[in-house]
Design an enzyme around this catalytic site. Structure first.
Site, PDB file in Angstrom:
ATOM      1  N   SER A  96       0.932  -1.128   0.040  1.00 16.72           N
ATOM      2  CA  SER A  96      -0.047  -0.183   0.015  1.00 16.72           C
ATOM      3  C   SER A  96       0.803   1.214   0.076  1.00 16.72           C
ATOM      4  O   SER A  96       1.066   1.909   1.086  1.00 16.72           O
ATOM      5  CB  SER A  96      -0.756   0.092   1.100  1.00 16.72           C
ATOM      6  OG  SER A  96      -0.120   0.014   2.538  1.00 16.72           O
ATOM      7  N   HIS A 100      -3.426  -6.356   2.442  1.00 18.21           N
ATOM      8  CA  HIS A 100      -2.393  -7.283   2.772  1.00 18.21           C
ATOM      9  C   HIS A 100      -2.849  -8.798   3.181  1.00 18.21           C
ATOM     10  O   HIS A 100      -2.553  -9.461   3.525  1.00 18.21           O
ATOM     11  CB  HIS A 100      -2.090  -6.765   4.261  1.00 18.21           C
ATOM     12  CG  HIS A 100      -1.028  -5.410   4.399  1.00 18.21           C
ATOM     13  ND1 HIS A 100      -0.431  -4.918   5.216  1.00 18.21           N
ATOM     14  CD2 HIS A 100      -0.667  -4.891   2.962  1.00 18.21           C
ATOM     15  CE1 HIS A 100       0.240  -3.960   4.746  1.00 18.21           C
ATOM     16  NE2 HIS A 100       0.222  -4.024   3.430  1.00 18.21           N
ATOM     17  N   GLU A 136      -4.994  -2.824   9.111  1.00 20.60           N
ATOM     18  CA  GLU A 136      -4.247  -3.253  10.097  1.00 20.60           C
ATOM     19  C   GLU A 136      -4.996  -2.935  11.466  1.00 20.60           C
ATOM     20  O   GLU A 136      -5.543  -2.050  11.734  1.00 20.60           O
ATOM     21  CB  GLU A 136      -2.895  -2.725  10.047  1.00 20.60           C
ATOM     22  CG  GLU A 136      -2.012  -3.073   8.930  1.00 20.60           C
ATOM     23  CD  GLU A 136      -0.637  -2.188   8.996  1.00 20.60           C
ATOM     24  OE1 GLU A 136      -0.392  -1.876   9.896  1.00 20.60           O
ATOM     25  OE2 GLU A 136      -0.370  -1.875   7.772  1.00 20.60           O
ATOM     26  N   GLU A 186       1.595  -9.663   6.963  1.00 16.50           N
ATOM     27  CA  GLU A 186       2.455  -9.124   8.116  1.00 16.50           C
ATOM     28  C   GLU A 186       2.335 -10.013   9.470  1.00 16.50           C
ATOM     29  O   GLU A 186       2.556  -9.780  10.641  1.00 16.50           O
ATOM     30  CB  GLU A 186       1.876  -7.905   8.652  1.00 16.50           C
ATOM     31  CG  GLU A 186       2.348  -6.844   7.354  1.00 16.50           C
ATOM     32  CD  GLU A 186       2.197  -5.250   7.921  1.00 16.50           C
ATOM     33  OE1 GLU A 186       1.671  -5.022   8.873  1.00 16.50           O
ATOM     34  OE2 GLU A 186       2.503  -4.370   6.838  1.00 16.50           O
ATOM     35  N   ASP A 224      -4.592   0.870  11.061  1.00 14.04           N
ATOM     36  CA  ASP A 224      -4.100   1.527  10.057  1.00 14.04           C
ATOM     37  C   ASP A 224      -5.079   1.247   9.102  1.00 14.04           C
ATOM     38  O   ASP A 224      -5.274   0.241   8.490  1.00 14.04           O
ATOM     39  CB  ASP A 224      -2.669   1.034   9.550  1.00 14.04           C
ATOM     40  CG  ASP A 224      -2.132   1.599   8.166  1.00 14.04           C
ATOM     41  OD1 ASP A 224      -2.901   2.470   7.806  1.00 14.04           O
ATOM     42  OD2 ASP A 224      -1.151   1.278   7.782  1.00 14.04           O
ATOM     43  N   GLU A 282      -3.839   5.199  12.132  1.00 15.98           N
ATOM     44  CA  GLU A 282      -3.088   5.731  11.144  1.00 15.98           C
ATOM     45  C   GLU A 282      -3.418   5.595   9.630  1.00 15.98           C
ATOM     46  O   GLU A 282      -4.461   5.071   9.482  1.00 15.98           O
ATOM     47  CB  GLU A 282      -1.680   4.470  10.927  1.00 15.98           C
ATOM     48  CG  GLU A 282      -0.759   4.641   9.859  1.00 15.98           C
ATOM     49  CD  GLU A 282       0.144   3.507   9.617  1.00 15.98           C
ATOM     50  OE1 GLU A 282       0.540   2.878  10.489  1.00 15.98           O
ATOM     51  OE2 GLU A 282       0.848   3.383   8.581  1.00 15.98           O
ATOM     52  N   ASP A 328       1.015   8.146   7.115  1.00 15.88           N
ATOM     53  CA  ASP A 328       1.971   7.298   6.616  1.00 15.88           C
ATOM     54  C   ASP A 328       2.034   7.863   4.907  1.00 15.88           C
ATOM     55  O   ASP A 328       2.977   8.695   4.705  1.00 15.88           O
ATOM     56  CB  ASP A 328       1.463   5.880   6.644  1.00 15.88           C
ATOM     57  CG  ASP A 328       2.213   4.911   5.572  1.00 15.88           C
ATOM     58  OD1 ASP A 328       3.403   5.235   5.347  1.00 15.88           O
ATOM     59  OD2 ASP A 328       1.693   3.697   5.734  1.00 15.88           O
ATOM     60  N   LYS A 346       9.426   5.305   7.569  1.00 13.64           N
ATOM     61  CA  LYS A 346       9.839   4.020   6.845  1.00 13.64           C
ATOM     62  C   LYS A 346      11.012   4.545   5.859  1.00 13.64           C
ATOM     63  O   LYS A 346      10.872   5.252   4.958  1.00 13.64           O
ATOM     64  CB  LYS A 346       8.603   3.574   5.716  1.00 13.64           C
ATOM     65  CG  LYS A 346       7.497   3.208   6.393  1.00 13.64           C
ATOM     66  CD  LYS A 346       6.530   2.967   5.463  1.00 13.64           C
ATOM     67  CE  LYS A 346       5.232   2.291   5.775  1.00 13.64           C
ATOM     68  NZ  LYS A 346       4.139   2.128   4.958  1.00 13.64           N
ATOM     69  N   HIS A 392       8.292  -1.130   9.584  1.00 13.95           N
ATOM     70  CA  HIS A 392       8.550  -2.079   8.661  1.00 13.95           C
ATOM     71  C   HIS A 392       7.717  -1.699   7.402  1.00 13.95           C
ATOM     72  O   HIS A 392       6.933  -0.954   7.567  1.00 13.95           O
ATOM     73  CB  HIS A 392       8.254  -3.510   9.178  1.00 13.95           C
ATOM     74  CG  HIS A 392       6.736  -3.687   9.397  1.00 13.95           C
ATOM     75  ND1 HIS A 392       6.152  -5.089   9.465  1.00 13.95           N
ATOM     76  CD2 HIS A 392       5.607  -2.947   9.455  1.00 13.95           C
ATOM     77  CE1 HIS A 392       4.771  -4.871   9.645  1.00 13.95           C
ATOM     78  NE2 HIS A 392       4.533  -3.672   9.525  1.00 13.95           N
ATOM     79  N   ARG A 393       7.967  -2.694   6.391  1.00 16.48           N
ATOM     80  CA  ARG A 393       7.070  -2.917   5.311  1.00 16.48           C
ATOM     81  C   ARG A 393       6.312  -4.270   5.230  1.00 16.48           C
ATOM     82  O   ARG A 393       6.747  -5.117   5.719  1.00 16.48           O
ATOM     83  CB  ARG A 393       7.810  -2.629   3.898  1.00 16.48           C
ATOM     84  CG  ARG A 393       8.468  -1.130   3.752  1.00 16.48           C
ATOM     85  CD  ARG A 393       7.719  -0.094   3.696  1.00 16.48           C
ATOM     86  NE  ARG A 393       6.474   0.117   3.036  1.00 16.48           N
ATOM     87  CZ  ARG A 393       6.303   1.160   2.240  1.00 16.48           C
ATOM     88  NH1 ARG A 393       7.172   1.927   1.750  1.00 16.48           N
ATOM     89  NH2 ARG A 393       4.933   1.178   1.724  1.00 16.48           N
ATOM     90  N   SER A 394       5.260  -4.107   4.288  1.00 18.36           N
ATOM     91  CA  SER A 394       4.321  -5.330   4.161  1.00 18.36           C
ATOM     92  C   SER A 394       5.351  -6.616   3.865  1.00 18.36           C
ATOM     93  O   SER A 394       5.304  -7.778   4.056  1.00 18.36           O
ATOM     94  CB  SER A 394       3.056  -5.386   3.375  1.00 18.36           C
ATOM     95  OG  SER A 394       3.423  -4.520   2.480  1.00 18.36           O
ATOM     96  N   LYS A 410       6.575  -0.326  14.521  1.00 18.20           N
ATOM     97  CA  LYS A 410       5.386  -1.012  14.084  1.00 18.20           C
ATOM     98  C   LYS A 410       6.050  -2.137  13.296  1.00 18.20           C
ATOM     99  O   LYS A 410       6.795  -1.627  12.144  1.00 18.20           O
ATOM    100  CB  LYS A 410       4.614  -0.158  13.234  1.00 18.20           C
ATOM    101  CG  LYS A 410       3.400  -1.062  12.345  1.00 18.20           C
ATOM    102  CD  LYS A 410       2.409  -0.160  11.858  1.00 18.20           C
ATOM    103  CE  LYS A 410       2.529  -0.057  10.531  1.00 18.20           C
ATOM    104  NZ  LYS A 410       1.211   0.107   9.510  1.00 18.20           N
TER     105      LYS A 410
HETATM  106  O1  LIG Z   1       0.901   0.805   5.279  1.00 13.84           O
HETATM  107  C1  LIG Z   1       1.565   0.435   5.921  1.00 13.84           C
HETATM  108  O2  LIG Z   1       1.787   1.029   7.125  1.00 13.84           O
HETATM  109  C2  LIG Z   1       2.441  -0.671   5.672  1.00 13.84           C
HETATM  110  C3  LIG Z   1       3.240  -1.349   6.673  1.00 13.84           C
HETATM  111  O3  LIG Z   1       2.267  -2.052   7.744  1.00 13.84           O
HETATM  112  O4  LIG Z   1       2.249  -1.276   4.535  1.00 13.84           O
HETATM  113  P1  LIG Z   1       3.035  -1.221   3.214  1.00 13.84           P
HETATM  114  O5  LIG Z   1       4.516  -1.697   3.534  1.00 13.84           O
HETATM  115  O6  LIG Z   1       2.126  -2.387   2.395  1.00 13.84           O
HETATM  116  O7  LIG Z   1       2.840   0.128   2.810  1.00 13.84           O
HETATM  117 MG   LIG Z   2       0.260   2.368   6.667  1.00 10.39          MG
END
Ligand SMILES: O=C(O)[C@@H](CO)OP(=O)(O)O
Ligand SMILES: [Mg+2]
Length: 429
Positions: A42, A155, A164, A205, A242, A286, A313, A338, A366-368, A389
């Site tokens: 995402s 996810h 999330e 995740e 999130d 989030e 984010d 991130k 982290h990332r997914s 997170k």
């Molecule tokens: O949206 C988010 O915060 C992330 C991590 O949980 O997802 P993604 O890495 O897919 O952007």
């Molecule tokens: Mg996010």
């Protein structure tokens, strides 16, 4: 002895089975730093660009051999001979060599891998753990883990709109105890879902991905699981979500498709969040709204900013300029950090500085799509932000970060401080 003498890149795999970039930086002393970069699903539209080959004959076009080539050739010759402690200069050199605002020529994945590997090599040569190298003597704060135990959105292949649902185990004296509580709630949740005949397979995740009838149902399950594990909802273990608002936005309005609610405006969505905050111990939201909906964000901040941590984010993408705009326009009170959204360690540290100096909270994330790399655990302790997170406790790439934090806590011994109690006290006041 800190002189960079070799830089190597290679293609490795991430937790979704997609290729990603790893870099190794070697110093004259023989010290080596290795770093892997993660990958999101995402993603914010203004994130730095992750370079993919596009050659359909390899990994369906997702290969990263061009980024690896950029490491082995362009970036290697640019940083060779530099002092690995000069992080800001190394990162500036790579940025200028790339020459694009989004790092798309050489790839943010290539640049970040080298940036982090330099820091790790320098830390190794200083004989310091990475968190101490990054944060100095003040790096003693263990973060509260935001544990994503129910996965939805992009996810997971289920009907939940919210991406999330996270546990916030903050009412504990140590990280170890907080993590244990989170894990116990995770197991209690599994038992509850099973008893109600829901699937307990996990999403990207590591959280469960059940087909619950509504987002409220997920929150209800979580409160029950906290109680079943013997903890007090809110006081010991709170909740966070999130919403990944950009994924809910259709261009005209917001859809909560799983609940058959379509075309909502920002006001409807904010009212929904207000109900959840009223009825459940939700302390952090989030991406409540889409990345371009700055007016909606202002409304959310005005309505819930006094009692809920509102984390941006996709709207900020760890970009200092966007964070500064968000602070000026008062649209949030926290930032998700991130590394690969911005693409160098130095710019990430700048984003952290800007966020924390303004009195906002920062959540290192982290990332997914992740790897076994544990840099974010050290970064969270190094910047003393108090929040991380990094998913659930059922997949190795997530537990790698939690286990790293357990080791750091042990290493710090009596000098370590868990951020939970002061975060809880501040939110209760
Ligand atoms: O949206 C988010 O915060 C992330 C991590 O949980 O997802 P993604 O890495 O897919 O952007
Ligand atoms: Mg996010």
């Amino acid at each position: 002895m800190f002189e960079i003498v070799a830089v190597r890149g290679r293609e490795v795999l991430d937790s979704r089975g997609n290729p990603t970039v790893e870099a190794e930086v070697e110093l004259a002393s023989g010290a080596v730093g290795t770093a892997c970069v993660p990958s999101g699903a995402s993603t914010g539209s203004r994130e730095a660009l992750e370079k993919r080959d596009g050659d359909k004959s390899r990994f369906g076009g997702k290969g990263v051999l061009q980024a690896v080539k950029a490491i082995n050739e362009d970036l290697a010759s640019a940083v060779m001979g530099l002092d690995a402690r000069d992080q800001a200069f190394i990162d500036k050199t790579m940025r200028e060599l790339d020459g694009t605002p989004d790092k798309s020529r050489l790839g943010a994945n290539a640049i970040l891998a080298v940036s982090l590997a330099c820091a790790k090599a320098a830390a190794a040569e200083c004989a310091l753990p990475l968190y101490r190298y990054l944060g100095g003597a003040g790096a003693v704060v263990l973060p509260v883990p935001l544990m994503n135990v129910i996965n939805g959105g992009v996810h997971a292949d289920n009907s939940l709109d919210i991406q999330e649902f996270m546990l916030v185990p903050w009412g504990f004296d140590s990280f170890r105890e907080a993590l244990r509580a989170g894990v116990e709630v995770f197991h209690a949740l599994k038992a509850k879902l099973k008893a109600a005949h829901h699937v307990t397979s996990v999403g990207d995740e590591g959280g469960f991905a059940p087909n619950l009838p509504s987002n409220r149902a997920a929150l209800e399950f979580l409160v029950e699981a906290i109680q079943a594990a013997g903890y007090k909802p809110g006081e010991q273990v709170a909740l966070a979500i999130d919403a990944a608002g950009s994924e809910l936005f259709t261009g005209e309005g917001y859809d909560l498709a799983g609940e058959k609610r379509f075309g909502l405006d920002a006001g409807d969505l904010v009212a929904t969040y207000e109900e959840w905050v009223r009825d459940f111990p939700v302390v952090l939201i989030e991406d409540g709204l889409a990345e371009g909906d700055w007016e909606g964000w202002k409304l959310l901040k005005a309505r819930l900013g006094h009692r809920v941590v509102l984390v941006g984010d996709d709207i900020f993408v760890t970009n200092p300029a966007l964070i500064a705009r968000g602070q000026k326009e008062d649209v949030a009170n926290a930032v998700l950090i991130k590394l690969n959204q911005i693409g160098t360690l130095s710019e990430t540290l700048e984003a952290l500085r800007l966020t924390l100096h303004h009195g906002w909270k920062a959540v290192v994330s982290h990332r997914s799509g992740e790897t076994e790399d544990t840099t974010i655990a050290d970064l969270a302790v190094g910047c003393a932000c108090g929040l991380i997170k990094t998913g659930s406790a059922s997949r190795g790439e997530r537990t790698a970060k939690y286990n790293r934090l357990l080791r750091i806590e042990e290493e710090l011994g009596e000098t370590g401080r868990f951020a939970g109690p002061w975060l809880f006290a501040r939110s209760a006041s």
